[in-house]
Motif scaffolding. Structure first.
Motif, short mmCIF file in Angstrom:
data_model
loop_
_atom_site.label_atom_id
_atom_site.label_comp_id
_atom_site.label_asym_id
_atom_site.label_seq_id
_atom_site.Cartn_x
_atom_site.Cartn_y
_atom_site.Cartn_z
N ASP A 156 18.31 39.90 -8.94
CA ASP A 156 19.08 38.72 -8.49
C ASP A 156 20.28 38.86 -9.11
O ASP A 156 20.83 37.80 -9.59
CB ASP A 156 18.27 37.62 -8.44
CG ASP A 156 16.98 37.32 -7.49
OD1 ASP A 156 16.97 38.14 -6.66
OD2 ASP A 156 16.17 36.53 -7.77
N HIS A 215 24.08 39.38 0.79
CA HIS A 215 23.96 38.94 -0.56
C HIS A 215 25.16 38.09 -1.06
O HIS A 215 26.33 38.32 -0.56
CB HIS A 215 23.76 40.02 -1.65
CG HIS A 215 22.37 40.68 -1.56
ND1 HIS A 215 22.21 41.74 -0.40
CD2 HIS A 215 20.99 40.38 -2.15
CE1 HIS A 215 20.99 42.11 -0.83
NE2 HIS A 215 20.33 41.48 -1.78
N ILE A 219 22.28 37.41 -5.22
CA ILE A 219 21.00 36.90 -4.71
C ILE A 219 21.13 37.17 -3.11
O ILE A 219 22.07 36.83 -2.33
CB ILE A 219 21.02 35.33 -5.12
CG1 ILE A 219 20.92 35.33 -6.54
CG2 ILE A 219 19.64 34.83 -4.56
CD1 ILE A 219 20.94 33.93 -7.44
N ASN A 317 17.68 31.97 2.69
CA ASN A 317 17.02 31.85 1.27
C ASN A 317 17.39 30.25 1.11
O ASN A 317 18.77 29.73 1.10
CB ASN A 317 17.70 32.75 0.38
CG ASN A 317 16.55 33.55 -0.32
OD1 ASN A 317 15.41 33.13 -0.20
ND2 ASN A 317 17.23 34.33 -1.31
N LYS A 364 15.36 30.29 -6.43
CA LYS A 364 14.71 30.49 -5.21
C LYS A 364 13.60 29.30 -5.06
O LYS A 364 12.59 29.23 -5.74
CB LYS A 364 14.39 31.78 -4.87
CG LYS A 364 15.26 32.86 -5.05
CD LYS A 364 14.54 34.09 -4.68
CE LYS A 364 15.56 35.31 -4.83
NZ LYS A 364 14.94 36.56 -4.62
#
Length: 394
Positions: A156, A215, A219, A317, A364
């Motif tokens: 990440d 990304h 992440i 996410n 997360k």
């Protein structure tokens, strides 16, 4: 397919090393298929431990904990790439372990990972290993600008520094405590994709449709399926590379390989994860079989089926940032629950929260999958959800 006598049937207990959200979703999948589950994780509040039949609270290398997990489990897997390979090898002395410790060890070390890509004929970015001052001094200008990454324990976006000059490279290696690193040349990227495969003990391999990923700050932020920008040639090359890699590792289980698609249309392997992957979370809601069910099937010797995407989708996410929105130019300091009711009022939204009560910026916390009759419909709904949640549009 494996011989019937080798199949571990529902009713047995499946063990998992690691108690994070991937373990939680594995536990849910295994339980829905009729298996009992056992999780080994030292955290009493681990997301997977909270929902498992048994939670063995011990560090990954604790001999007593490993013995307990082996005692109760018919087969064992891992949900985290940094579970020590030695622990998996220890468990494999008495129980089937998938993936193997030797395969996980390759994925845990960027230098070994790159060497493995090269060894099985899979293109990757030009790179060099830096473990000594002499290797640092030998770096040529052709590898700059580049990204210096620690060989182990990076994920990440952690353990990575972008460098443009030799001076910046030397400073970055010092910043990373002069641990073993890999310097990768920065390439002209068009976009990023990933392939998730599942391979059985008999060598059968199946894969999910190619996923296109966005990304932010290292992440994963958004995954879209079907991947909108890929050509048939890119898809077939990515699938072929992923199958080559899994077979060359004699891999059993679910494996994700991330690829860069370059401006000229060629592809290079970036990295791989020996487990289900964030970019595959959409499979729970958008496919007829999820990556977690395939993980169960592979480790138990059940038949693998080629997954079918039944709904175009976007996966967003959900990071801890959403619990601390920016107001008046500053991030609030008191945790606030996002407006889930407004999000769930949108047709096609599927909310997955991981049971983490302590939100932190960058952590997360969950994901939201948005399905639709068409890719355009899914995108329109996903953008509405992003607006409600304060997620940057895509």
């Amino acid at each position: 397919m494996s011989a019937a006598k080798d199949v571990i049937l529902p009713g047995a207990t499946l063990g998992v090393m690691g108690g994070g959200q991937l373990g939680r979703m594995f536990v849910h999948a295994a339980q829905s298929m009729g298996y009992r589950t056992a999780v080994l994780d030292a955290d009493a509040a681990s997301p997977a431990g909270l929902v498992s039949h048994e939670h063995i609270r011990a560090p990954y290398l604790d001999e007593s904990g490993l013995a307990d997990l082996a005692r109760v489990s018919a087969a064992i897997t891992t949900e985290f790439e940094n579970v020590p390979a030695a622990a998996l090898a220890k468990l494999a002395q008495t129980r089937p372990v998938a993936p193997s410790g030797s395969a996980v060890a390759v994925c845990q070390d960027r230098a070994r990972e790159k060497a493995h890509f090269v060894g099985c004929g899979v293109a990757c970015a030009p790179h060099a290993v830096i473990e000594t001052p002499e290797q640092l001094a030998a770096i040529t200008e052709e590898l700059l600008p580049g990204i210096l990454k620690t060989s182990s324990m990076g994920y990440d976006g952690k353990g990575q520094v972008r460098v443009k000059t030799r001076e910046e490279l030397a400073a970055a290696w010092g910043q990373l405590q002069q641990v073993p690193c890999v310097l990768e040349k920065m390439l002209p990227l068009a976009y990023e994709v990933s392939v998730i495969v599942a391979r059985g003990r008999d060598g059968q391999i199946v894969h999910f449709p190619l996923q296109q990923n966005l990304h932010r700050d290292g992440i994963l932020a958004v995954t879209q399926v079907p991947a909108p920008n890929v050509t048939e040639a890119v898809s077939q090359q990515a699938y072929a590379f992923a199958h080559q890699i899994a077979a060359s590792l004699n891999y059993v289980g679910v494996l994700c390989i991330e690829f860069f698609v370059l401006a000229d249309g060629s592809i290079v392997a970036n990295e791989m994860a020996p487990r289900p992957h964030n970019s595959g979370h959409h499979t729970i809601d958008a496919c007829d079989v999820s990556q977690f069910e395939l993980q169960v099937r592979a480790m138990t010797g059940l038949p693998l089926v080629e997954p079918v995407l039944h709904s175009p989708c976007f996966m967003l996410n959900l990071l801890g940032d959403l619990w601390f929105p920016v107001q008046g130019g500053e991030r609030v300091k008191v945790q606030q629950e996002p407006d889930w009711a407004a999000v769930l009022a949108l047709s096609g939204t599927h909310l997955h929260l991981y049971g983490k009560t302590d939100a932190r910026v960058g952590r997360k916390m969950g994901h939201l999958t948005v399905t639709g009759a068409t890719a355009d419909a899914a995108r329109a709904t996903a953008l509405k959800a992003a607006t409600i949640l304060g997620i940057e549009p895509f």
